[in-house]
Design a protein around this motif. Structure first.
Motif, PDB file in Angstrom:
ATOM      1  N   THR A 334       0.810  -1.216   0.000  1.00 14.67           N
ATOM      2  CA  THR A 334       0.000   0.000   0.000  1.00 14.67           C
ATOM      3  C   THR A 334       0.844   1.266   0.000  1.00 14.67           C
ATOM      4  O   THR A 334       0.343   2.341  -0.305  1.00 14.67           O
ATOM      5  CB  THR A 334      -0.930   0.036   1.232  1.00 14.67           C
ATOM      6  N   GLY A 335       2.124   1.134   0.386  1.00 17.88           N
ATOM      7  CA  GLY A 335       2.981   2.308   0.462  1.00 17.88           C
ATOM      8  C   GLY A 335       2.834   3.092   1.753  1.00 17.88           C
ATOM      9  O   GLY A 335       3.438   4.156   1.914  1.00 17.88           O
ATOM     10  N   ILE A 336       2.059   2.576   2.700  1.00 16.66           N
ATOM     11  CA  ILE A 336       1.897   3.242   3.996  1.00 16.66           C
ATOM     12  C   ILE A 336       3.092   2.887   4.886  1.00 16.66           C
ATOM     13  O   ILE A 336       3.540   1.738   4.909  1.00 16.66           O
ATOM     14  CB  ILE A 336       0.578   2.810   4.682  1.00 16.66           C
ATOM     15  N   ILE A 337       3.594   3.866   5.622  1.00 14.91           N
ATOM     16  CA  ILE A 337       4.740   3.642   6.504  1.00 14.91           C
ATOM     17  C   ILE A 337       4.408   2.549   7.509  1.00 14.91           C
ATOM     18  O   ILE A 337       3.301   2.500   8.052  1.00 14.91           O
ATOM     19  CB  ILE A 337       5.136   4.947   7.232  1.00 14.91           C
ATOM     20  N   ILE A 338       5.380   1.672   7.790  1.00 17.03           N
ATOM     21  CA  ILE A 338       5.143   0.505   8.630  1.00 17.03           C
ATOM     22  C   ILE A 338       4.630   0.888  10.018  1.00 17.03           C
ATOM     23  O   ILE A 338       3.759   0.213  10.581  1.00 17.03           O
ATOM     24  CB  ILE A 338       6.436  -0.355   8.737  1.00 17.03           C
ATOM     25  N   GLY A 339       5.131   1.992  10.582  1.00 16.86           N
ATOM     26  CA  GLY A 339       4.665   2.428  11.896  1.00 16.86           C
ATOM     27  C   GLY A 339       3.192   2.791  11.889  1.00 16.86           C
ATOM     28  O   GLY A 339       2.431   2.442  12.812  1.00 16.86           O
ATOM     29  N   THR A 340       2.767   3.484  10.826  1.00 13.78           N
ATOM     30  CA  THR A 340       1.354   3.853  10.672  1.00 13.78           C
ATOM     31  C   THR A 340       0.494   2.613  10.495  1.00 13.78           C
ATOM     32  O   THR A 340      -0.625   2.534  11.033  1.00 13.78           O
ATOM     33  CB  THR A 340       1.184   4.803   9.470  1.00 13.78           C
ATOM     34  N   VAL A 341       0.997   1.651   9.731  1.00 11.13           N
ATOM     35  CA  VAL A 341       0.261   0.396   9.531  1.00 11.13           C
ATOM     36  C   VAL A 341       0.027  -0.302  10.865  1.00 11.13           C
ATOM     37  O   VAL A 341      -1.097  -0.715  11.189  1.00 11.13           O
ATOM     38  CB  VAL A 341       1.029  -0.530   8.562  1.00 11.13           C
ATOM     39  N   LYS A 342       1.068  -0.439  11.661  1.00 16.22           N
ATOM     40  CA  LYS A 342       0.953  -1.149  12.946  1.00 16.22           C
ATOM     41  C   LYS A 342       0.000  -0.440  13.903  1.00 16.22           C
ATOM     42  O   LYS A 342      -0.805  -1.082  14.591  1.00 16.22           O
ATOM     43  CB  LYS A 342       2.332  -1.306  13.579  1.00 16.22           C
ATOM     44  N   ASN A 343       0.075   0.900  13.949  1.00 10.91           N
ATOM     45  CA  ASN A 343      -0.826   1.666  14.831  1.00 10.91           C
ATOM     46  C   ASN A 343      -2.284   1.474  14.424  1.00 10.91           C
ATOM     47  O   ASN A 343      -3.170   1.281  15.277  1.00 10.91           O
ATOM     48  CB  ASN A 343      -0.472   3.156  14.786  1.00 10.91           C
ATOM     49  N   ASN A 344      -2.554   1.511  13.136  1.00 12.57           N
ATOM     50  CA  ASN A 344      -3.937   1.359  12.657  1.00 12.57           C
ATOM     51  C   ASN A 344      -4.430  -0.076  12.800  1.00 12.57           C
ATOM     52  O   ASN A 344      -5.621  -0.297  13.050  1.00 12.57           O
ATOM     53  CB  ASN A 344      -4.036   1.823  11.200  1.00 12.57           C
ATOM     54  N   LEU A 345      -3.534  -1.049  12.657  1.00 13.98           N
ATOM     55  CA  LEU A 345      -3.931  -2.435  12.877  1.00 13.98           C
ATOM     56  C   LEU A 345      -4.369  -2.659  14.326  1.00 13.98           C
ATOM     57  O   LEU A 345      -5.354  -3.354  14.597  1.00 13.98           O
ATOM     58  CB  LEU A 345      -2.778  -3.385  12.524  1.00 13.98           C
ATOM     59  N   THR A 346      -3.650  -2.040  15.253  1.00 17.79           N
ATOM     60  CA  THR A 346      -4.014  -2.144  16.674  1.00 17.79           C
ATOM     61  C   THR A 346      -5.406  -1.558  16.919  1.00 17.79           C
ATOM     62  O   THR A 346      -6.243  -2.151  17.619  1.00 17.79           O
ATOM     63  CB  THR A 346      -2.976  -1.405  17.542  1.00 17.79           C
ATOM     64  N   LYS A 347      -5.679  -0.398  16.327  1.00 17.53           N
ATOM     65  CA  LYS A 347      -6.991   0.243  16.492  1.00 17.53           C
ATOM     66  C   LYS A 347      -8.103  -0.600  15.870  1.00 17.53           C
ATOM     67  O   LYS A 347      -9.183  -0.742  16.444  1.00 17.53           O
ATOM     68  CB  LYS A 347      -6.965   1.637  15.851  1.00 17.53           C
ATOM     69  N   LEU A 348      -7.834  -1.167  14.695  1.00 17.85           N
ATOM     70  CA  LEU A 348      -8.852  -1.971  14.006  1.00 17.85           C
ATOM     71  C   LEU A 348      -9.137  -3.269  14.745  1.00 17.85           C
ATOM     72  O   LEU A 348     -10.266  -3.769  14.727  1.00 17.85           O
ATOM     73  CB  LEU A 348      -8.392  -2.269  12.578  1.00 17.85           C
ATOM     74  N   ILE A 349      -8.143  -3.811  15.430  1.00 18.51           N
ATOM     75  CA  ILE A 349      -8.367  -5.016  16.244  1.00 18.51           C
ATOM     76  C   ILE A 349      -9.236  -4.677  17.451  1.00 18.51           C
ATOM     77  O   ILE A 349     -10.171  -5.416  17.797  1.00 18.51           O
ATOM     78  CB  ILE A 349      -7.018  -5.621  16.682  1.00 18.51           C
ATOM     79  N   LYS A 350      -8.946  -3.539  18.094  1.00 17.48           N
ATOM     80  CA  LYS A 350      -9.736  -3.120  19.256  1.00 17.48           C
ATOM     81  C   LYS A 350     -11.184  -2.855  18.877  1.00 17.48           C
ATOM     82  O   LYS A 350     -12.111  -3.128  19.648  1.00 17.48           O
ATOM     83  CB  LYS A 350      -9.114  -1.871  19.892  1.00 17.48           C
ATOM     84  N   SER A 351     -11.403  -2.312  17.679  1.00 20.15           N
ATOM     85  CA  SER A 351     -12.773  -2.025  17.240  1.00 20.15           C
ATOM     86  C   SER A 351     -13.437  -3.249  16.602  1.00 20.15           C
ATOM     87  O   SER A 351     -14.550  -3.159  16.090  1.00 20.15           O
ATOM     88  CB  SER A 351     -12.768  -0.864  16.238  1.00 20.15           C
ATOM     89  N   LYS A 352     -12.702  -4.383  16.607  1.00 20.73           N
ATOM     90  CA  LYS A 352     -13.197  -5.669  16.096  1.00 20.73           C
ATOM     91  C   LYS A 352     -13.597  -5.612  14.623  1.00 20.73           C
ATOM     92  O   LYS A 352     -14.563  -6.237  14.187  1.00 20.73           O
ATOM     93  CB  LYS A 352     -14.378  -6.150  16.949  1.00 20.73           C
ATOM     94  N   GLU A 353     -12.830  -4.841  13.863  1.00 24.58           N
ATOM     95  CA  GLU A 353     -13.055  -4.784  12.415  1.00 24.58           C
ATOM     96  C   GLU A 353     -12.139  -5.752  11.669  1.00 24.58           C
ATOM     97  O   GLU A 353     -12.416  -6.125  10.529  1.00 24.58           O
ATOM     98  CB  GLU A 353     -12.841  -3.353  11.915  1.00 24.58           C
ATOM     99  N   ILE A 354     -11.047  -6.125  12.315  1.00 22.97           N
ATOM    100  CA  ILE A 354     -10.156  -7.147  11.759  1.00 22.97           C
ATOM    101  C   ILE A 354      -9.765  -8.096  12.875  1.00 22.97           C
ATOM    102  O   ILE A 354      -9.936  -7.799  14.066  1.00 22.97           O
ATOM    103  CB  ILE A 354      -8.880  -6.528  11.128  1.00 22.97           C
ATOM    104  N   LYS A 355      -9.230  -9.252  12.499  1.00 26.83           N
ATOM    105  CA  LYS A 355      -8.744 -10.212  13.483  1.00 26.83           C
ATOM    106  C   LYS A 355      -7.305 -10.589  13.140  1.00 26.83           C
ATOM    107  O   LYS A 355      -6.846 -10.413  12.006  1.00 26.83           O
ATOM    108  CB  LYS A 355      -9.623 -11.451  13.526  1.00 26.83           C
ATOM    109  N   ILE A 356      -6.619 -11.139  14.126  1.00 23.38           N
ATOM    110  CA  ILE A 356      -5.232 -11.533  13.949  1.00 23.38           C
ATOM    111  C   ILE A 356      -5.099 -13.024  14.246  1.00 23.38           C
ATOM    112  O   ILE A 356      -5.678 -13.525  15.200  1.00 23.38           O
ATOM    113  CB  ILE A 356      -4.304 -10.695  14.865  1.00 23.38           C
TER     114      ILE A 356
END
Length: 375
Positions: A334-356
């Motif tokens: 996607t070209g998104i910086i890895i730090g931004t990706v990780k921060n948003n993945l954490t938020k999306l997991i908390k909001s239960k929009e994605i799973k790990i």
């Protein structure tokens, strides 16, 4: 004026003597170089010719179109530089290139011209190199159009004698491409010295002009800090002076594979629409092939992905299209910086929009992400 102590006087005299000796050596070297030029008849320059603008344009109009070793990717009569981190498949790629040119097969879906190739191996022993050539023979067949040379350790291809020897080989075997692997073994003392690098590469440029044979140099990228897998190599990340890529006609960069998929970037190819193109490739048992990205199941997802700007939304949409990705995969594609990706993945997991889901691999545990939304 007080004289120097006897001990200091001795050192001073020794230093003067050494300086005179250095001058003698320098004069000898210059005379020796001139003698080598005369003995071997090596053409060190091309005669200058000043042309008017009108004549220059007429000359260009009458010239034939650019010919290619690999159509729209590697031109004839050119200096090519392939850069990449160590041990990521550069030798596999160039060995494959040599064999497809020697047999007339396509190279990563690009058409090739049947060519005679010489591969000069400067670092790998016979047994190690045989692993590469054995697999290429299985894929493309045996051929006498490609030859390999393991030169004597004293031959560095930086002296006039060695360049003249290379010219003899080109003429003897009617070569269209010479591959030198790697550049760092050519005997250069300081790769950061622009003058020294220029003096090393200039004879190759002249040799290309004289023989119409292309030369490919394999070079290592600088080791970069951080997560190198998510960094896309650029034209000036190669180790040493920036003169190296500047003097090349073509620069290709190979990124480190992520889950077996690497990016081959045409970083420099003047006058071609392919400049800047990125090829997604993967290794299949010592053979690089084009990686065909799976088509999205829903065309609306693709349209939506290009219409949104929020990193979280982009990640969500991308996971709907391509599930089971790691954070590095998402950043890479996607070209998104890895730090931004990780921060948003954490938020999306908390909001239960994605799973790990954690999966075990040879290198340890890997975290892969999945979208929980079907729409």
């Amino acid at each position: 004026m007080n004289s120097l102590p006897p001990k200091r006087q001795g050192r001073y005299v020794d230093r003067i003597s050494q300086n005179f000796e250095d001058v003698k050596i320098l004069n000898y070297s210059i005379n020796n170089v001139i003698k080598e030029i005369n003995d071997f008849g090596y053409q060190t320059h091309i005669d200058d010719k000043v042309i008017s603008g009108e004549a220059y344009n007429n000359m260009l109009d009458t010239e034939s179109e650019q010919s290619w070793l690999v159509e729209n990717l590697i031109p004839t009569n050119s200096l090519i530089l392939l850069s990449g981190l160590p041990a990521i498949g550069k030798t596999t790629l160039t060995t494959q290139l040599g064999y497809v040119l020697a047999t007339g097969h396509d190279f990563l879906d690009y058409k090739t011209a049947l060519s005679n190739v010489l591969y000069i191996v400067l670092n790998d022993p016979y047994r190690s190199m045989r692993v590469y050539t054995k697999h290429q023979e299985e894929y493309f067949g045996k051929t006498n159009n490609i030859r390999f040379l393991h030169p004597n350790i004293a031959r560095k291809f930086t002296s006039i004698e060695d360049v003249s020897y290379l010219q003899q080989l080109i003429n003897q075997y009617h070569l269209e491409l010479v591959i030198l692997d790697p550049l760092s073994r050519l005997g250069i003392k300081d790769e950061n010295d622009s003058y020294e690098v220029d003096m090393m590469i200039e004879p190759f440029k002249n040799l290309i002009n004289i023989t119409n044979c292309s030369i490919l140099l394999i070079h290592h990228l600088n080791k970069i800090s951080g997560d190198k897998r998510t960094r896309i190599p650029n034209i000036y990340q190669s180790r040493g002076s920036s003169v190296i890529p500047a003097m090349a006609d073509v620069v290709l960069t190979l990124s480190e594979p992520i889950n077996g998929i690497a990016k081959l970037t045409v970083a420099k190819l003047r006058g071609s629409k392919e400049q800047g193109k990125k090829l997604m490739i993967k290794q299949d048992n010592f053979k690089w092939v084009i990686h065909n990205t799976a088509q999205p199941p829903n065309h609306e997802h693709t349209q939506r992905l290009f219409s949104i700007t929020s990193p979280a939304q982009i990640i969500m949409e991308y996971l709907k299209i391509h599930p089971s990705l790691t954070a590095n995969d998402i950043a890479y594609n996607t070209g998104i910086i890895i730090g931004t990706v990780k921060n948003n993945l954490t938020k999306l997991i908390k909001s239960k929009e994605i799973k790990i889901i954690k999966t075990k691999s040879i290198n340890g545990w890997t975290q892969r992400y999945y979208s929980l939304s079907d729409s």
